[in-house]
Design a protein around this motif. Sequence first.
Motif, PDB file in Angstrom:
ATOM      1  N   GLY A  57      64.681  -5.386  38.029  1.00  0.00           N
ATOM      2  CA  GLY A  57      65.162  -4.222  37.297  1.00  0.00           C
ATOM      3  C   GLY A  57      66.340  -4.502  36.387  1.00  0.00           C
ATOM      4  N   THR A  58      66.748  -5.754  36.312  1.00  0.00           N
ATOM      5  CA  THR A  58      67.881  -6.131  35.465  1.00  0.00           C
ATOM      6  C   THR A  58      67.386  -6.727  34.155  1.00  0.00           C
ATOM      7  OG1 THR A  58      69.201  -6.545  37.435  1.00  0.00           O
ATOM      8  CG2 THR A  58      70.001  -7.502  35.379  1.00  0.00           C
ATOM      9  N   SER A  80      76.956   3.632  37.713  1.00  0.00           N
ATOM     10  CA  SER A  80      75.661   2.991  37.897  1.00  0.00           C
ATOM     11  C   SER A  80      75.915   1.717  38.672  1.00  0.00           C
ATOM     12  CB  SER A  80      75.038   2.678  36.531  1.00  0.00           C
ATOM     13  OG  SER A  80      73.731   2.152  36.677  1.00  0.00           O
ATOM     14  N   TYR A  81      74.839   0.991  38.941  1.00  0.00           N
ATOM     15  CA  TYR A  81      75.014  -0.331  39.526  1.00  0.00           C
ATOM     16  C   TYR A  81      75.529  -1.268  38.428  1.00  0.00           C
ATOM     17  CZ  TYR A  81      73.945  -4.560  42.133  1.00  0.00           C
ATOM     18  OH  TYR A  81      74.035  -5.762  42.768  1.00  0.00           O
ATOM     19  N   ALA A  83      74.602  -3.903  37.256  1.00  0.00           N
ATOM     20  CA  ALA A  83      73.590  -4.492  36.363  1.00  0.00           C
ATOM     21  C   ALA A  83      73.560  -3.780  35.003  1.00  0.00           C
ATOM     22  CB  ALA A  83      72.210  -4.430  37.014  1.00  0.00           C
ATOM     23  N   THR A  84      73.756  -2.474  35.013  1.00  0.00           N
ATOM     24  CA  THR A  84      73.644  -1.684  33.774  1.00  0.00           C
ATOM     25  C   THR A  84      74.673  -2.147  32.742  1.00  0.00           C
ATOM     26  OG1 THR A  84      73.106   0.139  35.261  1.00  0.00           O
ATOM     27  CG2 THR A  84      73.337   0.689  32.940  1.00  0.00           C
ATOM     28  N   THR A 126      71.785   5.993  33.087  1.00  0.00           N
ATOM     29  CA  THR A 126      71.119   5.818  34.393  1.00  0.00           C
ATOM     30  C   THR A 126      70.763   7.174  34.988  1.00  0.00           C
ATOM     31  OG1 THR A 126      72.335   3.781  34.806  1.00  0.00           O
ATOM     32  CG2 THR A 126      71.447   4.909  36.750  1.00  0.00           C
ATOM     33  N   ASP A 152      67.982   3.482  32.369  1.00  0.00           N
ATOM     34  CA  ASP A 152      67.911   2.667  33.577  1.00  0.00           C
ATOM     35  C   ASP A 152      67.399   3.596  34.671  1.00  0.00           C
ATOM     36  OD1 ASP A 152      68.276   1.342  35.952  1.00  0.00           O
ATOM     37  OD2 ASP A 152      70.254   0.535  35.444  1.00  0.00           O
ATOM     38  N   HIS A 155      66.310   3.971  40.014  1.00  0.00           N
ATOM     39  CA  HIS A 155      66.204   4.842  41.196  1.00  0.00           C
ATOM     40  C   HIS A 155      65.072   5.863  41.075  1.00  0.00           C
ATOM     41  CE1 HIS A 155      70.826   4.453  42.023  1.00  0.00           C
ATOM     42  NE2 HIS A 155      70.207   3.291  42.011  1.00  0.00           N
ATOM     43  N   SER A 176      63.436  -0.569  38.875  1.00  0.00           N
ATOM     44  CA  SER A 176      63.571  -1.712  39.775  1.00  0.00           C
ATOM     45  C   SER A 176      62.653  -1.525  40.968  1.00  0.00           C
ATOM     46  CB  SER A 176      65.014  -1.829  40.274  1.00  0.00           C
ATOM     47  OG  SER A 176      65.062  -2.704  41.394  1.00  0.00           O
ATOM     48  N   HIS A 178      63.074  -3.624  43.603  1.00  0.00           N
ATOM     49  CA  HIS A 178      63.756  -4.436  44.605  1.00  0.00           C
ATOM     50  C   HIS A 178      63.439  -3.888  46.002  1.00  0.00           C
ATOM     51  CE1 HIS A 178      67.303  -5.725  47.005  1.00  0.00           C
ATOM     52  NE2 HIS A 178      66.966  -6.857  46.430  1.00  0.00           N
ATOM     53  N   LYS A 181      64.508  -0.394  47.171  1.00  0.00           N
ATOM     54  CA  LYS A 181      64.255   0.830  46.392  1.00  0.00           C
ATOM     55  C   LYS A 181      63.103   1.655  46.996  1.00  0.00           C
ATOM     56  CE  LYS A 181      67.200  -0.825  43.346  1.00  0.00           C
ATOM     57  NZ  LYS A 181      68.359  -0.697  42.695  1.00  0.00           N
ATOM     58  N   GLY A 188      61.190  -7.136  41.815  1.00  0.00           N
ATOM     59  CA  GLY A 188      60.298  -6.696  40.752  1.00  0.00           C
ATOM     60  C   GLY A 188      60.922  -5.563  39.959  1.00  0.00           C
ATOM     61  N   TYR A 306      78.385   3.441  47.084  1.00  0.00           N
ATOM     62  CA  TYR A 306      77.364   3.272  46.041  1.00  0.00           C
ATOM     63  C   TYR A 306      77.337   4.537  45.211  1.00  0.00           C
ATOM     64  CZ  TYR A 306      72.765   1.557  44.392  1.00  0.00           C
ATOM     65  OH  TYR A 306      71.713   1.078  43.648  1.00  0.00           O
ATOM     66  N   PHE A 307      77.788   4.541  43.978  1.00  0.00           N
ATOM     67  CA  PHE A 307      78.220   3.373  43.239  1.00  0.00           C
ATOM     68  C   PHE A 307      79.736   3.193  43.333  1.00  0.00           C
ATOM     69  CE2 PHE A 307      74.489   4.830  40.651  1.00  0.00           C
ATOM     70  CZ  PHE A 307      73.667   3.769  40.950  1.00  0.00           C
TER      71      PHE A 307
HETATM   72  C1  LIG Z   1      68.899  -1.829  41.675  1.00  0.00           C
HETATM   73  C2  LIG Z   1      69.430  -1.436  40.355  1.00  0.00           C
HETATM   74  C3  LIG Z   1      69.355  -2.292  39.241  1.00  0.00           C
HETATM   75  C4  LIG Z   1      68.904  -3.721  39.367  1.00  0.00           C
HETATM   76  O1  LIG Z   1      67.611  -3.888  39.779  1.00  0.00           O
HETATM   77  P1  LIG Z   1      67.152  -5.314  40.332  1.00  0.00           P
HETATM   78  O2  LIG Z   1      65.686  -5.156  40.519  1.00  0.00           O
HETATM   79  O3  LIG Z   1      67.854  -5.525  41.636  1.00  0.00           O
HETATM   80  O4  LIG Z   1      67.502  -6.330  39.328  1.00  0.00           O
HETATM   81  C5  LIG Z   1      69.764  -1.826  38.023  1.00  0.00           C
HETATM   82  N1  LIG Z   1      70.266  -0.586  37.878  1.00  0.00           N
HETATM   83  C6  LIG Z   1      70.383   0.255  38.922  1.00  0.00           C
HETATM   84  C7  LIG Z   1      70.907   1.630  38.686  1.00  0.00           C
HETATM   85  C8  LIG Z   1      69.999  -0.149  40.198  1.00  0.00           C
HETATM   86  O5  LIG Z   1      70.158   0.670  41.230  1.00  0.00           O
END
Ligand SMILES: *Cc1c(COP(=O)(O)O)cnc(C)c1O
Length: 363
Positions: A57-58, A80-81, A83-84, A126, A152, A155, A176, A178, A181, A188, A306-307
Amino acid sequence: MINVTKSYLPDLAEYTRLLEGVWERVHLTNNGPLVRRLEAEMRTYLGVQNLQFSTNGTIVIQLALKALNITKEVITTPFSYCATTNVLLWEGCTPVFADIRADDFCIDADLIEPLITENTEAILATHVYGNACRIEQIEALAQKYNLKVIYDGAHAFGAEYNGRAVLDYGDVSTCSFHATKVFHTVEGGCLIAHNSELAAKLQHYGTFGHHGDEYYSMGINAKNSEFHAAMGLCVLPKVDALIEARKTISEQYNSLLDFSRISRPVLSPGMTRYNYAYYPIVLSSEQALLNVVAALAPEGIVPRRYFYPSLNTLPFVKNAQSCPVSEDIASRVLSLPLYPGLAAADVETICQVVNEAILAEAV
Ligand SMILES: *Cc1c(COP(=O)(O)O)cnc(C)c1O
């Protein structure tokens, strides 16, 4: 030990049956038949056209930025996480943080317009905890200022907004898959593009940018394998039941927690189906949160902040806007354990410990 989440594992025999086909075909990755079947089933489940299964999801957000040619300022959410924000920095873009709404913790669309400059190219928002952003307002701004919109939706699998998949909005929505999730393929993710032209571009960028001996663009590897697709094919038929189970547990929390000193984000008005992705509670202060975490620890219960932290305060983010609402919520929000199979008795214990810790704080 009870963690904030626990991955769902399907029937092992069902998974190995799919793997037997992989052994027969010896086609392990590169757009194999299980990947194509999972993509087709996900398109049907979500009611979308241009969906591509990918690595995580990244990287899918990075692909979206590349395919839309976004290189400058992107207005984004601080809640957000990481990654965003990381993908924006990784792609050399400048994140410009618009604070969040105090009620649903999604980006406050009213705060976006004043942040738009001649360098603004996109909005990256997000759908927090599976709850949709103010989609109409964001689309209207995008039209007015000719901006791209990337959601994004990590979720948001299974959630619906005005009767359509939350993942069906924006120029590109990402998800994502993952292991933690709502729906997962171990690792994935996916991309859902607004049109087939953009989908073709995303496909190119995610498969090294070439077709045989024809080289088109500076692509990368964002393919996923038959093994991950097999997991997805086993989990997808269960996802409605998994969401139902999450709902039951969420309702148990709703009935047992003492809401005199706890608040919860609200669902945004257009939500026609929620996926119960998380069960966040907002405590009265960061100290109250730390007390709750400390009270749960001896019981072997591990919630998650979280977050946290608010992304505008990450140490490697330079010159970020201040976002008082996000910084405040991030300091006080705690996701309680929520996963199918979490026993009702455990939810009772968690609620009892949380309620007692809050009461002790109050006296
Ligand atoms: C989990 C998540 C991601 C990253 O997804 P991955 O599959 O772990 O790379 C990105 N953004 C948000 C908001 C997430 O919760």
